[in-house]
Design a protein around this motif. Structure first.
Motif, PDB file in Angstrom:
ATOM      1  N   HIS A 229       6.191  -3.677  -8.030  1.00 54.38           N
ATOM      2  CA  HIS A 229       4.811  -3.585  -8.526  1.00 54.38           C
ATOM      3  C   HIS A 229       3.852  -4.464  -7.720  1.00 54.38           C
ATOM      4  O   HIS A 229       2.704  -4.666  -8.129  1.00 54.38           O
ATOM      5  CB  HIS A 229       4.752  -3.981 -10.002  1.00 54.38           C
ATOM      6  N   LYS A 230       4.318  -4.969  -6.587  1.00 52.03           N
ATOM      7  CA  LYS A 230       3.510  -5.930  -5.837  1.00 52.03           C
ATOM      8  C   LYS A 230       2.207  -5.317  -5.328  1.00 52.03           C
ATOM      9  O   LYS A 230       1.148  -5.967  -5.358  1.00 52.03           O
ATOM     10  CB  LYS A 230       4.310  -6.494  -4.658  1.00 52.03           C
ATOM     11  N   ILE A 231       2.240  -4.082  -4.856  1.00 50.30           N
ATOM     12  CA  ILE A 231       1.026  -3.459  -4.320  1.00 50.30           C
ATOM     13  C   ILE A 231      -0.048  -3.355  -5.412  1.00 50.30           C
ATOM     14  O   ILE A 231      -1.225  -3.655  -5.175  1.00 50.30           O
ATOM     15  CB  ILE A 231       1.333  -2.071  -3.726  1.00 50.30           C
ATOM     16  N   ILE A 232       0.363  -2.943  -6.616  1.00 48.58           N
ATOM     17  CA  ILE A 232      -0.585  -2.852  -7.733  1.00 48.58           C
ATOM     18  C   ILE A 232      -1.188  -4.222  -8.017  1.00 48.58           C
ATOM     19  O   ILE A 232      -2.402  -4.353  -8.227  1.00 48.58           O
ATOM     20  CB  ILE A 232       0.119  -2.316  -9.002  1.00 48.58           C
ATOM     21  N   TYR A 258      -2.676  -2.514   1.706  1.00 50.99           N
ATOM     22  CA  TYR A 258      -2.870  -1.264   2.446  1.00 50.99           C
ATOM     23  C   TYR A 258      -1.792  -1.085   3.516  1.00 50.99           C
ATOM     24  O   TYR A 258      -1.261   0.023   3.700  1.00 50.99           O
ATOM     25  CB  TYR A 258      -4.259  -1.262   3.078  1.00 50.99           C
ATOM     26  N   ASN A 259      -1.452  -2.168   4.203  1.00 50.46           N
ATOM     27  CA  ASN A 259      -0.434  -2.103   5.252  1.00 50.46           C
ATOM     28  C   ASN A 259       0.976  -1.931   4.694  1.00 50.46           C
ATOM     29  O   ASN A 259       1.915  -1.632   5.436  1.00 50.46           O
ATOM     30  CB  ASN A 259      -0.492  -3.361   6.124  1.00 50.46           C
ATOM     31  N   ILE A 269      -0.770   5.199  -6.567  1.00 48.79           N
ATOM     32  CA  ILE A 269      -0.863   3.825  -6.056  1.00 48.79           C
ATOM     33  C   ILE A 269      -1.455   3.830  -4.653  1.00 48.79           C
ATOM     34  O   ILE A 269      -2.277   2.979  -4.305  1.00 48.79           O
ATOM     35  CB  ILE A 269       0.524   3.147  -6.067  1.00 48.79           C
ATOM     36  N   SER A 270      -1.044   4.803  -3.845  1.00 46.25           N
ATOM     37  CA  SER A 270      -1.580   4.924  -2.486  1.00 46.25           C
ATOM     38  C   SER A 270      -3.088   5.153  -2.518  1.00 46.25           C
ATOM     39  O   SER A 270      -3.849   4.537  -1.755  1.00 46.25           O
ATOM     40  CB  SER A 270      -0.877   6.074  -1.766  1.00 46.25           C
ATOM     41  N   ARG A 276      -9.307   0.582  -2.738  1.00 46.18           N
ATOM     42  CA  ARG A 276      -9.616  -0.854  -2.784  1.00 46.18           C
ATOM     43  C   ARG A 276      -9.853  -1.419  -1.381  1.00 46.18           C
ATOM     44  O   ARG A 276     -10.749  -2.234  -1.168  1.00 46.18           O
ATOM     45  CB  ARG A 276      -8.469  -1.613  -3.466  1.00 46.18           C
ATOM     46  N   TYR A 277      -9.068  -0.949  -0.403  1.00 47.28           N
ATOM     47  CA  TYR A 277      -9.225  -1.440   0.969  1.00 47.28           C
ATOM     48  C   TYR A 277     -10.587  -1.034   1.532  1.00 47.28           C
ATOM     49  O   TYR A 277     -11.277  -1.841   2.184  1.00 47.28           O
ATOM     50  CB  TYR A 277      -8.099  -0.902   1.845  1.00 47.28           C
TER      51      TYR A 277
END
Length: 339
Positions: A229-232, A258-259, A269-270, A276-277
């Motif tokens: 869940h780190k990206i979120i 993003y990376n 999520i993507s 957001r980016y």
């Protein structure tokens, strides 16, 4: 003599045409493992030879109901209820079919009767709790789900229902601006379910609305400790830094998220991360990079509201208000209710 012959014939008929639970074991396994299409086919085949078998009818009804044919399942269980008006198992399945059809008002009345008839029935208590939850009657839903857990302590289905009852109850209080009560309910959820993703995100969102940015940051950091869940979490942390006026930090965090995207990343999520980016680039006045990204997104997602909104935001920051209005008007043409 004729009577004896008739009895022999009847006995033979029962031996030949009866079907046992063992014969239906494969179908039961399909139901238990969520293979509802296979279960539907299996029990439909059984019913061709044994159309009046109650167990097969029940299982077929469950299979089609759980496989998206809620209305058909309700018709089937209505028929079963007419044939077996005093069978509690049939009553339970009929009640569940009301839930599948989102007929929550009728379900409430029906489950109330079932719980009165059998106050210790786990299925009736949990069905009643889920009904009340769907009606947003969360206090009573909590009472019922706790009674279900008294009957079956730690039952995983009841624990899942309890979690979502707490989430719904907290959101209801958040909408009413009862932030203290919402926080209390969500904190209780964390006590019961540990660092549950949904609860952490709901708490973080509550703190954002409440303008408790450091508390929101703490929730996102706890979520970031879970690799899946780190990206979120990073998306949330970038927003917190933006609200704190730390735009460079927001961009750095958003770029990391993003990376981290790849072909296996969940599509939602993507999308959220890309959005957001792009926002972070705009916040940092990196307009050329933002435009290049948004132009690519427009090609990949033509006329999508979220991409048009990004381009409109970019043009507002660049004081190109006419272009921004064009995008906003297109969004409203796509969806007149778009906020």
């Amino acid at each position: 003599m004729n009577t004896l012959k008739s009895l022999i014939n009847i006995s033979f008929f029962l031996i030949v045409f009866s079907i046992t639970a063992q014969d239906m074991k494969e179908g039961f396994t399909y139901l238990e493992t969520g293979k509802y299409a296979q279960a539907e086919t299996f029990f439909n085949t059984i019913l061709k030879d044994h159309p009046n078998n109650k167990t097969a009818r029940l299982c077929y009804g469950r299979a089609i109901g759980l496989n998206g044919k809620a209305a058909e399942a309700n018709v089937l269980f209505t028929g079963l209820l007419a044939d077996y008006p005093n069978d509690f198992e049939v009553k339970l399945n009929y009640g569940e079919s009301l839930l599948w059809n989102s007929n929550f008002k009728d379900a409430k009345v029906y489950y109330k009767g079932l719980v009165t008839e059998n106050p210790k029935s786990f299925a009736a208590l949990l069905g009643f709790a889920n009904t009340l939850s769907n009606l947003k009657e969360y206090e009573d839903a909590l009472i019922m789900v706790n009674k279900a857990l008294d009957v079956s302590p730690g039952n995983p289905n009841a624990m899942v229902s309890k979690k979502y009852i707490y989430l719904g109850y907290a959101y209801q209080n958040q909408q009413a601006q009862n932030y203290d009560k919402a926080e209390l309910l969500l904190t209780k959820n964390l006590e019961l379910y540990g660092d549950d993703k949904d609860t952490l995100l709901n708490l973080a969102n509550l703190y954002l609305i409440w303008n408790k940015l450091e508390s929101a940051k703490a929730m996102y950091n706890r979520l970031a400790e879970q690799p899946e869940h780190k990206i979120i979490a990073l998306n949330g942390l970038a927003l917190v830094e933006h609200l704190n006026g730390k735009e460079k930090t927001a961009l750095s965090i958003s770029k990391e998220a993003y990376n981290s995207l790849n072909e296996n990343t969940d599509k939602n999520i993507s999308k959220q991360t890309t959005e957001r980016y792009a926002q972070a680039l705009i916040w940092n006045k990196k307009y050329k990079a933002a435009k290049n990204l948004i132009d690519t997104l427009i090609i990949e997602n033509p006329n999508k509201n979220w991409v048009l909104a990004l381009r409109a935001t970019l043009n507002i920051y660049k004081s190109n208000f006419k272009k921004s209005l064009t995008d906003y008007n297109q969004i409203l043409e796509n969806d007149s209710t778009y906020f």
